[in-house]
Design a protein around this motif. Structure first.
Motif, PDB file in Angstrom:
ATOM      1  N   ALA A  76       0.809  -1.221   0.000  1.00 24.95           N
ATOM      2  CA  ALA A  76       0.000   0.000   0.000  1.00 24.95           C
ATOM      3  C   ALA A  76       0.843   1.273   0.000  1.00 24.95           C
ATOM      4  CB  ALA A  76      -0.931  -0.005   1.213  1.00 24.95           C
ATOM      5  N   ASP A  77       2.087   1.149   0.462  1.00 25.31           N
ATOM      6  CA  ASP A  77       2.961   2.319   0.531  1.00 25.31           C
ATOM      7  C   ASP A  77       3.884   2.446  -0.678  1.00 25.31           C
ATOM      8  OD1 ASP A  77       1.939   3.023   3.056  1.00 25.31           O
ATOM      9  OD2 ASP A  77       3.290   1.587   4.037  1.00 25.31           O
ATOM     10  N   GLY A  78       3.652   1.613  -1.675  1.00 25.74           N
ATOM     11  CA  GLY A  78       4.466   1.696  -2.873  1.00 25.74           C
ATOM     12  C   GLY A  78       5.508   0.619  -3.012  1.00 25.74           C
ATOM     13  N   GLY A  79       5.730  -0.153  -1.943  1.00 27.18           N
ATOM     14  CA  GLY A  79       6.666  -1.268  -2.019  1.00 27.18           C
ATOM     15  C   GLY A  79       8.105  -0.842  -1.895  1.00 27.18           C
ATOM     16  N   GLY A  80       8.980  -1.544  -2.600  1.00 27.01           N
ATOM     17  CA  GLY A  80      10.399  -1.271  -2.513  1.00 27.01           C
ATOM     18  C   GLY A  80      11.189  -2.541  -2.718  1.00 27.01           C
ATOM     19  N   GLU A  81      12.444  -2.515  -2.332  1.00 27.13           N
ATOM     20  CA  GLU A  81      13.322  -3.668  -2.485  1.00 27.13           C
ATOM     21  C   GLU A  81      13.761  -4.187  -1.120  1.00 27.13           C
ATOM     22  OE1 GLU A  81      15.420  -2.982  -6.824  1.00 27.13           O
ATOM     23  OE2 GLU A  81      16.575  -2.521  -5.005  1.00 27.13           O
ATOM     24  N   LEU A  82      13.992  -5.485  -1.069  1.00 21.62           N
ATOM     25  CA  LEU A  82      14.433  -6.140   0.158  1.00 21.62           C
ATOM     26  C   LEU A  82      15.648  -6.994  -0.174  1.00 21.62           C
ATOM     27  CD1 LEU A  82      13.712  -6.645   3.165  1.00 21.62           C
ATOM     28  CD2 LEU A  82      12.326  -8.580   2.398  1.00 21.62           C
ATOM     29  N   ASP A  83      16.782  -6.699   0.461  1.00 16.07           N
ATOM     30  CA  ASP A  83      18.017  -7.450   0.214  1.00 16.07           C
ATOM     31  C   ASP A  83      18.037  -8.732   1.037  1.00 16.07           C
ATOM     32  OD1 ASP A  83      19.082  -5.400  -1.459  1.00 16.07           O
ATOM     33  OD2 ASP A  83      19.642  -4.264   0.330  1.00 16.07           O
ATOM     34  N   TYR A  84      18.714  -9.719   0.519  1.00 17.41           N
ATOM     35  CA  TYR A  84      18.857 -10.980   1.273  1.00 17.41           C
ATOM     36  C   TYR A  84      20.245 -11.565   1.051  1.00 17.41           C
ATOM     37  CZ  TYR A  84      18.171 -13.505  -3.171  1.00 17.41           C
ATOM     38  OH  TYR A  84      18.308 -13.975  -4.455  1.00 17.41           O
ATOM     39  N   ASP A  85      20.650 -12.390   2.002  1.00 14.53           N
ATOM     40  CA  ASP A  85      21.844 -13.226   1.851  1.00 14.53           C
ATOM     41  C   ASP A  85      21.441 -14.669   1.567  1.00 14.53           C
ATOM     42  OD1 ASP A  85      23.881 -11.182   2.490  1.00 14.53           O
ATOM     43  OD2 ASP A  85      22.917 -11.196   4.465  1.00 14.53           O
ATOM     44  N   THR A  86      20.350 -15.101   2.215  1.00 12.60           N
ATOM     45  CA  THR A  86      19.771 -16.424   1.958  1.00 12.60           C
ATOM     46  C   THR A  86      18.281 -16.243   1.728  1.00 12.60           C
ATOM     47  OG1 THR A  86      21.391 -17.614   3.320  1.00 12.60           O
ATOM     48  CG2 THR A  86      19.283 -18.710   2.910  1.00 12.60           C
ATOM     49  N   LEU A  87      17.773 -16.876   0.681  1.00 17.17           N
ATOM     50  CA  LEU A  87      16.363 -16.753   0.331  1.00 17.17           C
ATOM     51  C   LEU A  87      15.684 -18.112   0.416  1.00 17.17           C
ATOM     52  CD1 LEU A  87      14.161 -14.778  -0.855  1.00 17.17           C
ATOM     53  CD2 LEU A  87      14.749 -15.759  -3.087  1.00 17.17           C
ATOM     54  N   LEU A  88      14.541 -18.154   1.098  1.00 12.83           N
ATOM     55  CA  LEU A  88      13.705 -19.358   1.096  1.00 12.83           C
ATOM     56  C   LEU A  88      12.421 -19.015   0.348  1.00 12.83           C
ATOM     57  CD1 LEU A  88      12.896 -22.195   1.840  1.00 12.83           C
ATOM     58  CD2 LEU A  88      12.248 -21.397   4.118  1.00 12.83           C
ATOM     59  N   TYR A  89      12.253 -19.625  -0.810  1.00 15.06           N
ATOM     60  CA  TYR A  89      11.131 -19.349  -1.696  1.00 15.06           C
ATOM     61  C   TYR A  89      10.008 -20.346  -1.388  1.00 15.06           C
ATOM     62  CZ  TYR A  89       8.907 -18.260  -6.250  1.00 15.06           C
ATOM     63  OH  TYR A  89       8.050 -17.873  -7.245  1.00 15.06           O
ATOM     64  N   ALA A  90       8.898 -19.837  -0.846  1.00 12.70           N
ATOM     65  CA  ALA A  90       7.766 -20.702  -0.481  1.00 12.70           C
ATOM     66  C   ALA A  90       6.450 -20.009  -0.837  1.00 12.70           C
ATOM     67  CB  ALA A  90       7.817 -21.032   1.009  1.00 12.70           C
ATOM     68  N   LEU A  91       6.359 -19.549  -2.080  1.00 11.43           N
ATOM     69  CA  LEU A  91       5.194 -18.776  -2.510  1.00 11.43           C
ATOM     70  C   LEU A  91       3.989 -19.652  -2.876  1.00 11.43           C
ATOM     71  CD1 LEU A  91       6.782 -15.901  -4.633  1.00 11.43           C
ATOM     72  CD2 LEU A  91       5.782 -15.782  -2.340  1.00 11.43           C
ATOM     73  N   GLY A  92       4.158 -20.965  -2.854  1.00 13.83           N
ATOM     74  CA  GLY A  92       3.009 -21.847  -3.042  1.00 13.83           C
ATOM     75  C   GLY A  92       2.485 -21.863  -4.458  1.00 13.83           C
ATOM     76  N   SER A  93       1.173 -22.047  -4.600  1.00 15.53           N
ATOM     77  CA  SER A  93       0.559 -22.198  -5.911  1.00 15.53           C
ATOM     78  C   SER A  93      -0.800 -21.515  -5.932  1.00 15.53           C
ATOM     79  CB  SER A  93       0.400 -23.680  -6.261  1.00 15.53           C
ATOM     80  OG  SER A  93      -0.439 -24.328  -5.313  1.00 15.53           O
TER      81      SER A  93
END
Length: 399
Positions: free
Chosen positions: A92-109
């Motif tokens: 709602a605030d326009g979003g942005g970027e988020l940095d990571y060193d390790t990413l766990l992708y669990a966005l489902g279906s």
């Protein structure tokens, strides 16, 4: 600087994994952020019940992660850039970027329309909470009419079977038809198929087998054989698909966009990316790929968590069993089927049907909710400090 772990998605896999990581890793060394579009934990296993008119608990994610030091970011993931190690978000605030060193992708279906015209415009589904609530409103309006209404459930997989029987039992004034592309319950044993037919007959569910829907319109569907089936509410349950985000990111994926991982749930193309739940393609202990399911989400989530903790702390990475024991199918609130499968994921003659099967399925669902809502229960209290992160290139060369 703290090691930044970002978990995308707070479903069955992501929520439990985030809490587990918070319990196992020292907050002095690691910072864990969960990104989820909704503020609540959604019991996806029970969305057909929500659509049928029942009240389903939806714990606040702030309560789920209370006391864990997990940061919750309510936003929608738009892109992942594994080269820059950045996730782009929209909120709602326009979003942005988020940095990571390790990413766990669990966005489902989400529900798959398979390119059938009219599905997006005219069909309902139970793949997400908002769409299940929209179906519920439609069913409410049909029940207020003098003549009830005609509900057409397209898809004879487990979701379609559960949805059709749940609606028929909860709303007996509606006429429910289940459209099956092949034989009803083809993946079940002969005994389980017989029980399923008996339940459909008892609940008044009309079953149309060997029927393929080619077009969905506002008040009917058109079939490949030329038949036109009238419908006041068409519910599309013909399978699931994953988000195109992983494909667009350049991760190695299958033809249908699921992330290809090794035995530890680490991406085979990007060593600091892990995947769990419906988004992952992994070969189970049977030699076959694990199906999209709550059980698979649990196993893959636990394995991904164990691998992340192990690699960051220098501890041994255990192999979590990647097994699939069977299908647990609810047929309304008073009946069900537990179908066991063999090592090849094929149905065995052994199955359980009836009220006891329904109670067991309900207990499994309750347990899934409880373990997700208490992600750190029973885990070691010791929080490990991070060791020097191993040289990934050397590790791959050694393998």
């Amino acid at each position: 600087m703290k090691h930044r772990i970002v978990v995308l998605g707070a479903g069955y896999a992501g929520a439990y994994a985030a809490g587990t990581l918070a319990r196992r890793l020292s907050p002095a060394d690691a910072e864990i952020t969960v990104v989820n579009a909704e503020p609540d934990f959604v019991q996806r296993l029970r969305l057909h019940q929500l659509a049928a008119g029942q009240e389903i608990e939806a714990p606040k994610l702030t309560d789920v992660f209370a006391g864990t030091e997990v940061r919750l970011r309510l936003a929608r993931v738009t892109t992942v850039d594994p080269e820059r190690q950045v996730v782009t978000l929209a909120d709602a605030d326009g979003g942005g970027e988020l940095d990571y060193d390790t990413l766990l992708y669990a966005l489902g279906s989400h529900g798959a329309d398979h390119g059938v015209p009219g599905v997006a415009e005219h069909a309902f589904d139970v793949a997400a909470r908002p769409s299940a609530l929209r179906l519920r409103e439609r069913l409410d309006s049909l029940c207020k009419g003098d003549e009830g209404g005609r509900v057409l459930v397209v898809g004879d997989g487990l979701t379609g079977i559960e949805t059709a029987t749940e609606i028929a039992e909860s709303r007996p004034g509606l006429s429910v038809t289940l459209v099956a592309r092949g034989e009803l319950g083809a993946a079940l044993s002969a005994g389980a198929r017989g029980h399923l037919r008996q339940v459909c007959d008892r609940l008044g569910v009309t079953v149309l087998e060997h029927t393929s829907v080619e077009v969905v319109e506002a008040t009917r569907v058109l079939c490949a054989d030329g038949a036109a089936l009238a419908s006041d509410a068409t519910v599309w349950t013909a399978g699931f698909a994953v988000s195109p985000i992983a494909t667009a990111a350049g991760l190695e994926v299958t033809e249908n966009g699921r992330i290809v991982v090794d035995r530890t749930m680490r991406s085979v193309s990007h060593s600091n990316v892990y995947a769990a739940g419906d988004s992952v393609y992994v070969i189970g202990d049977s030699g076959r790929s694990l199906p999209m399911s709550c059980a698979s989400a649990g196993y893959t989530g636990m394995q991904a968590t164990a691998a992340i903790v192990g690699r960051l702390t220098g501890c041994k990475i255990p192999n979590i069993k990647l097994e699939y024991h069977g299908n647990h199918i609810s047929l309304g609130r008073r009946d069900g089927i537990l179908q066991m499968v063999d090592g090849e994921a094929q149905a065995t003659p052994k199955f359980m049907g009836g009220r006891k099967a329904a109670r067991i399925k309900a207990a499994i669902v309750r347990m899934s909710l409880w373990t997700t809502s208490h992600p750190t229960f029973g885990l070691p209290k010791r929080k490990h400090h991070l060791a020097a992160v191993p040289d990934v290139s050397a590790e791959k060369a050694a393998a």
